[in-house]
Design a protein around this motif. Sequence first.
Motif, mmCIF file in Angstrom:
data_model
loop_
_atom_site.group_PDB
_atom_site.id
_atom_site.type_symbol
_atom_site.label_atom_id
_atom_site.label_comp_id
_atom_site.label_asym_id
_atom_site.label_seq_id
_atom_site.Cartn_x
_atom_site.Cartn_y
_atom_site.Cartn_z
ATOM 1 N N SER A 189 0.840 -1.190 0.000
ATOM 2 C CA SER A 189 0.000 0.000 0.000
ATOM 3 C C SER A 189 0.880 1.247 0.000
ATOM 4 N N GLY A 190 0.309 2.346 -0.429
ATOM 5 C CA GLY A 190 1.045 3.610 -0.486
ATOM 6 C C GLY A 190 0.249 4.603 -1.313
ATOM 7 N N TRP A 191 0.633 5.877 -1.216
ATOM 8 C CA TRP A 191 -0.137 6.894 -1.934
ATOM 9 C C TRP A 191 0.080 6.798 -3.424
ATOM 10 N N GLY A 192 -0.841 7.383 -4.184
ATOM 11 C CA GLY A 192 -0.813 7.266 -5.633
ATOM 12 C C GLY A 192 0.479 7.768 -6.235
ATOM 13 N N GLY A 193 1.082 6.961 -7.101
ATOM 14 C CA GLY A 193 2.299 7.364 -7.788
ATOM 15 C C GLY A 193 3.574 7.016 -7.067
ATOM 16 N N VAL A 194 3.483 6.277 -5.945
ATOM 17 C CA VAL A 194 4.680 5.994 -5.162
ATOM 18 C C VAL A 194 5.488 4.826 -5.721
ATOM 19 N N GLY A 195 4.898 4.066 -6.674
ATOM 20 C CA GLY A 195 5.655 2.997 -7.311
ATOM 21 C C GLY A 195 5.291 1.604 -6.846
ATOM 22 N N LYS A 196 4.062 1.410 -6.377
ATOM 23 C CA LYS A 196 3.635 0.092 -5.896
ATOM 24 C C LYS A 196 3.572 -0.915 -7.045
ATOM 25 N N THR A 197 2.988 -0.496 -8.161
ATOM 26 C CA THR A 197 2.838 -1.400 -9.303
ATOM 27 C C THR A 197 4.192 -1.842 -9.822
ATOM 28 N N HIS B 103 -5.017 1.921 -0.338
ATOM 29 C CA HIS B 103 -5.551 1.700 0.998
ATOM 30 C C HIS B 103 -4.786 0.561 1.673
ATOM 31 N N ARG B 104 -4.806 0.592 2.989
ATOM 32 C CA ARG B 104 -4.263 -0.529 3.752
ATOM 33 C C ARG B 104 -5.347 -1.604 3.840
ATOM 34 N N THR C 51 3.968 -0.968 3.672
ATOM 35 C CA THR C 51 3.750 0.382 3.149
ATOM 36 C C THR C 51 4.938 0.771 2.274
ATOM 37 N N VAL C 52 4.662 1.197 1.061
ATOM 38 C CA VAL C 52 5.707 1.638 0.131
ATOM 39 C C VAL C 52 5.795 3.160 0.233
ATOM 40 N N ALA D 99 -5.887 8.292 6.451
ATOM 41 C CA ALA D 99 -4.593 7.611 6.567
ATOM 42 C C ALA D 99 -4.622 6.244 5.908
ATOM 43 N N ALA D 100 -5.774 5.574 5.982
ATOM 44 C CA ALA D 100 -5.885 4.248 5.370
ATOM 45 C C ALA D 100 -5.688 4.313 3.861
#
Length: 911
Positions: free
Chosen positions: A105-113, A220-221, A230-231, A371-372
Amino acid sequence: MGGKGKKKDRKGGKVPKPSRVQASQPDGGGALNDFRGAEFTNSQVLGRGTMTATTYVQQYAPVPTATDALPQLPVGFTGREDDLAFVLGVLDPDRAGGPAVAVLSGWGGVGKTTLAYAAGHASQSQGWFTGVLLIDLHGYDPHPTQADDALEALLRSLGVRPEHLPPPGAGREAWYRSQLNARQGAGERLLVVADNASSVSQVRPLLPPGHHGMVVTSRHRLAGMGRMRTVNELQPEDAVALLDAALRGNDPDDARVEEEPEAAERVVLACACLPLALQITAALLAQDGGQPLSERADALSDTQGVLDGLNDGERNLRATFDQSLDRHTPQAQDLFRLLSLNPGPDISTAAAAVLADQPQSATERLLGQLAASHLIDRNPSVRGRWRMHDLLRAYAHEQAQTVMGRGRTPRRRYEQSQTRLIDYYVQHADAARSHIPSVAEQPHTAMFADRGQALHWFDNERENLIAAAHLNPRASIKLGFRLGTYLRWRRRLQDNLVVRSLALDACITLGETHNVAGAWDNLGTALKELHRYDDALHAHQIARDLHQQTGNTTGEANAWNNLGTTLQELHRYDDALHAHQTARDLYQQTGNTTGHAHAWNNLGTTLHELHRYDDALHALETARDLHEQTGDITGQAIAWNNLGTTLQELHRYNDALHAVQLSRDLHEQIGDITGQAIAWNNLGTTLQELHRYDDALHALETSRDLHEQTGDTTGQAIAWNSFGLALKELKRYDDALLALETSRDLHERIGDTHGEANAWNNLGTALQEVNRYDDALHALKTSRDLHEQIGDTTGQAVAWNNLGTTLRELRRYDEALAAGRLAVAMLTKAQDWFRAGEAWGELATTLSATEADAAPVRGAWAESAAAYTRAGAEKEAAASRAKVGEMDVTQEETPAEVHSASHGEVPAERG
């Protein structure tokens, strides 16, 4: 890929499409009523015929497809070693305990994919999986993929023909599991990558059975799915590497990052080290190959328009944030926008509730929801505090401005919210400040239980309070007058100068003449503590004159008192004495016992500097008694400390030891770490005089460590100086030199010329001990010149005395005699009788070394004895008289070298 910052399709994908439909028998048979040629009356079939009707078919977005291969990683994938190791640890087939499911999980654009893809490639290269099923759940699109549609796509990827697909529901999920179980029975192990999920309900039906693995990504978590991670954004150095690789991927000769490293760092910091923002920036830079990175950094530094600069036409960071925010309730969205009104880097739950004008429990639930989804983060260091990344803060501010622009009512509501927040900070700062001075006559508020709780609140809110003081003149005045006590207590001296300057400017701007004088006085104190003594003197003089003009006697007394302490720092002791005497008389006139006590204390320290030790003792005892009368523990602790240093000068070392121990204990009682550190330092110097060197070392190490704990560089420098002198007495010369060099460097760093001069002097005496006379000469000349630069006559005299001893060791006798005579003259003029006794002794030793006539040598020893006697140092006076006696017995005896116990050392500042 959907959901990665592409522009939203507000129409959804439902397109009404009129069509002419003629009923017919479908292929494959089946029961069907044939209405051709029928007639209808009152909805009953009367016969056969042909019916023509117009219908509307709802056309939905195409069913997502899952593939059997992962996309290649983007250029510049870096900085994810720990995250990748975590995912691989979860997917490792040899790992015991729990399913092989990792949830990123992490905010948009942080590189999760990208991280999920990297884990897929790495695990396949290890031979852990025979294939990969990839599904994009479009969790943040207007119409997320439903679990049944995702199962259909996955089953098709597993080779299930469309006509064999079970209908939506439990049967389809069971068929998915049976297919994976069959693959496991055939020796296969598959990895399912479920990208861009927004809810547990999207993912749970897709969980693979058996030994298959899964990686889920979400903003979301998603608890209860598997091992969570969390990324976060990249580290700056990894972000710079990504930017460089992305630019070179477009053009191998693009060396802008290498050519402008500082600008590159500014760019990545403006992008919050967010991979999506960096990729967009790299694309924009590639489109304009001639644009310097500094120009791009300047454009991104404008927080008002930073999101405009993160849109390359294909990817749009603002749209990514829109998708996340749109998933929340209107109440949560409103709170997110309101959080941008907090001027500092984070906010407490209580402050957020004030901002939202909602109960704290309800606000905490909304904060948890934000925060989730990673629109805000919990502060990992302090429970109950929340923070927002810079780009999200810019987005929240932009959203708030949009709402405020809709009319007077929403604008007024937001303005009132920020006013409530500032009032909350002011009220709590007032309450917390009342716990810091230990003055019995000042009531403590019930808002905080004790000083520890009050300081804890201040420590957590410090950055918010300082940022709030910048908001407007009214906030500058309210907070500028309330934060100084705390900031001085914590030795946040530069912050203190900032808020004092803001308060003064605001008073002048708003025409608050009744506060201007006090603001000037506060500014002077802040400047003095940063060693800007001339500026401080100017500020206090203005404050004094303004108070005189308005007839504010108490304010005038405060200004005279502060003038005196500044004049002391400028070594203008006679002027300082006059200032403190004036302050004392004014305080007595107004019946201000607390101020009266402070004036007596400062009068005592000035008399100490004038070597009027008996008078200083009386003044400090008076100050101590007055502080005891008012119950001011802090004042008592300071008075006992200064009594101890004066008793040292009177060579009453046991009494000095008792006084400084009391000071230390009182400072410890009230939790004043800076005061404890000063007391421990003076305890160490007293123990040195008692030749208890090991105990002295312990005390001085404690002082140094406490000053390091508070970040007080001046205190650290003083402690290192004292520590070096103690090591020298123990003949640990290498350690002593290191300590004294550290002291010198720290004093130089903070611009404390007086402290630097003292350190050079003590460094010179230590270099003498290891026979490095040329180096000692350089150190002592530097000390002399620095003391001369600031007009410190005593410091110059001590340096001249030590120069004389060094020149004597170099057999440069004429220069040594000239230096010694100059030192004697300067110290005698200053009536510093103890040091004059030392200087006369050194001059006698130099005369003896030159084989001078006995008369001048005898005369020098006699002068030494007389000076020591005037200082009350009978032991040292007797030793000098004994030298005279020895010369009376025989003039043929070569006099032994006699060095003073302190060797002309300059003691640490005693506070």
